[in-house]
Design a protein around this motif. Structure first.
Motif, PDB file in Angstrom:
ATOM      1  N   GLY A  36      37.936  42.558  37.189  1.00 24.45           N
ATOM      2  CA  GLY A  36      38.601  41.252  36.685  1.00 24.45           C
ATOM      3  C   GLY A  36      38.148  41.230  35.146  1.00 24.45           C
TER       4      GLY A  36
ATOM      5  N   TYR B 144      33.621  44.271  43.721  1.00 29.65           N
ATOM      6  CA  TYR B 144      34.319  44.011  42.451  1.00 29.65           C
ATOM      7  C   TYR B 144      33.316  43.631  41.468  1.00 29.65           C
TER       8      TYR B 144
ATOM      9  N   ILE C  17      43.662  41.696  36.895  1.00 32.02           N
ATOM     10  CA  ILE C  17      42.785  42.660  37.422  1.00 32.02           C
ATOM     11  C   ILE C  17      43.407  43.985  37.850  1.00 32.02           C
TER      12      ILE C  17
END
Length: 517
Positions: free
Chosen positions: A128, A156, A179
């Motif tokens: 991200g 992530y 993202i």
């Protein structure tokens, strides 16, 4: 040890207790084994040693007397209790479970998403790219759900593209809040954070299907590999970030369109296409290929009076009319920059409602005739006060004229700037724009310009709706405030009655105890 020194023994014990509290505080705050924590633990041992040296008798009694036996039993029970807590927490950590207590299950991922995560062939990492100017809370909340359900195959992390520009460049980031999902050597870029977009990106990563986009060349079109304001290098960068393979195609020197071509983009030709090129494009579309056409107003091209076989094909086969005009729109500060006032309800623009796009020097694009086997949608519309000016000779002559529409001659607003065509039978997909400058490098980042073209290519490639998630019906709840009489009862009961009853009971107990002496 001298008896008078024994009275200083509690000082060592107090010092040990204070150091122990300090050690606990340091570990809770810093969560690391550093020098300060080690010194605090050393002071704990030093304080206990001082207490033992100054009052050895009390230590001996504590270790051998009846209190020691009771204390040892309590210690064993405490150790056992802590051990049970540790085992229970470990089992809970290894076998974690979540419960969604909302009635409409808004915190539960769709069945299709769970199936996709269960079938991941290899680990996926989501990156991200958020600066401090954009909140990442909603994205992190969604990514955490994917990580939990991914069972170790989905992870992530967030990167500040300003603090780490190299990582942003490697991931082909063009804006804040994107993202990027990576699986092996493949990646998918997301500009909109939603469960549907993320799951569709996972499906594309799993399939590994090659999607090739070719930009037509040979007629002065915008160059995806060029430099400068007129180039389409940002379009190429975003497409490659979405796992597309891009290339250039010259149909004058190529016998056939490559078999791997998914979409062909014709970005603002300055010269008309040849008839044989249009025939190749026609065969490509009829075989299920996607076509994105952007033709500039004729006054800004070198077409002169020569025929335009591509415009003829679009008109005869699909009823698309590329107007011989230029749109005037006083909504913007520059009259020849048309502003998208509204969009049609379509997958290309479903995420762009409320986001304008700007079209410098555009021509009108409309539909005519009856084509029962086609879905034709005028995608982008100007405001009502705009119009398509047909008096191009006056504009070319550089005359100082007053810009105003001629009813019955000019097309009055709202003027259509783009048309989308979908065949009901063969699922052929075409998008035609009256402008190519809106997506060049100078204008790509302006409002929704870049999104509009990238969404159009996604739609032409059949990638805009790769997976449909099970819809969740939100349950609407309305709180009806109680009336005045009810509010009075609530106030009396909780503010006066209940506290008064407790106070009265306390007074009664106090009086009874006084009577008993």
């Amino acid at each position: 040890m001298k008896p008078e020194w024994r009275r200083f023994a509690p000082v060592g014990l107090y010092l040990a207790i204070l150091a122990a509290l300090t050690s606990i505080s340091l570990y809770v705050i810093q969560r690391e084994w550093n020098l300060y924590l080690q010194i605090s633990l050393g002071v704990v041992l030093l304080g206990l040693a001082i207490f033992a040296l100054l009052d050895p008798g009390r230590v001996r009694t504590a270790l051998t007397g009846r209190q020691a036996r009771y204390g040892s039993n309590a210690l064993v029970m405490a150790v056992a209790f802590v051990g049970i807590l540790v085992v229970v927490n470990y089992l809970g950590y290894k076998n974690s479970k979540r419960w969604d207590l909302t009635e409409d299950k808004q915190n539960t991922l769709a069945t299709e998403t769970l199936d996709t995560l269960a079938n991941l062939p290899e680990p996926v990492e989501a990156l991200g790219f958020f600066t401090a100017r954009i909140s990442s809370d909603s994205a992190e909340n969604l990514l955490e759900k994917y990580k939990f359900e991914g069972k170790g195959k989905f992870n992530y992390r967030f990167i500040d593209p300003e603090a780490d520009p190299i990582a942003a460049k490697d991931a082909k980031i063009t804006r804040d809040g994107m993202i990027v999902m990576k699986m092996g050597d493949r990646q998918e870029s997301l500009e909109f954070v939603s469960e549907k977009e993320m799951t569709s990106a996972l499906v594309r990563l799993i399939s590994g299907e090659t999607r090739s986009v070719y930009f037509l060349t040979g007629h002065g079109e915008r160059d995806p590999e060029g430099v400068g304001d007129e180039a389409y290098s940002l379009v190429k960068l975003v497409l490659e970030g979405k796992n597309y393979v891009t290339g250039k195609l010259n149909l004058l020197s190529t016998a056939n369109i490559p078999d791997d071509a998914t979409v062909i983009v014709i970005a603002g030709p300055q010269q008309p296409l040849a008839n044989e090129e249009v025939e190749k494009l026609k065969a490509f579309v009829e075989s299920g290929g996607g076509l994105v056409v952007m033709e500039e107003p004729l006054v800004l091209t070198d077409f002169a009076d020569r025929p335009d076989p591509l415009a003829t094909y679009l008109s005869e086969s699909f009823g698309i009319v590329l107007g011989n005009d230029i749109v005037v729109d006083f909504t913007s500060q520059q009259p020849f920059v048309a502003v998208a006032n509204s969009y049609a309800s379509h997958p290309i623009t479903q995420k762009m409602q409320g986001l304008v796009s700007l079209f410098p020097t555009t021509r009108s694009v409309s539909v005519t005739g009856e084509f029962n086997d086609l879905n034709r949608t005028e995608l982008v519309l100007t405001a009502e006060n705009a119009w398509a000016e047909t008096d191009l000779q006056s504009l070319q002559g550089g005359e100082q004229i007053e810009l105003q529409p001629d009813p019955g001659v000019d097309m009055l607003g709202p003027v259509s700037l783009a048309v989308v065509i979908e065949s009901l039978g063969k699922q052929n997909r075409l998008i035609v724009y009256g402008d190519a400058d809106f997506a060049n490098d100078a204008n790509f980042m302006q409002y929704g310009n870049g999104d509009l073209l990238i969404n159009s290519i996604d739609w032409a490639a059949g990638q805009e709706n790769l997976i449909n998630l099970t819809p969740k019906d939100s349950i609407q709840r309305v709180l009806i405030p109680p009336g005045r009489y009810t509010m009075g009862l609530i106030l009396f009961g909780f503010v006066f009655l209940v506290p008064g009853a407790v106070l009265f009971s306390g007074i009664v107990v106090w009086i009874q105890r006084r009577k008993r002496g």
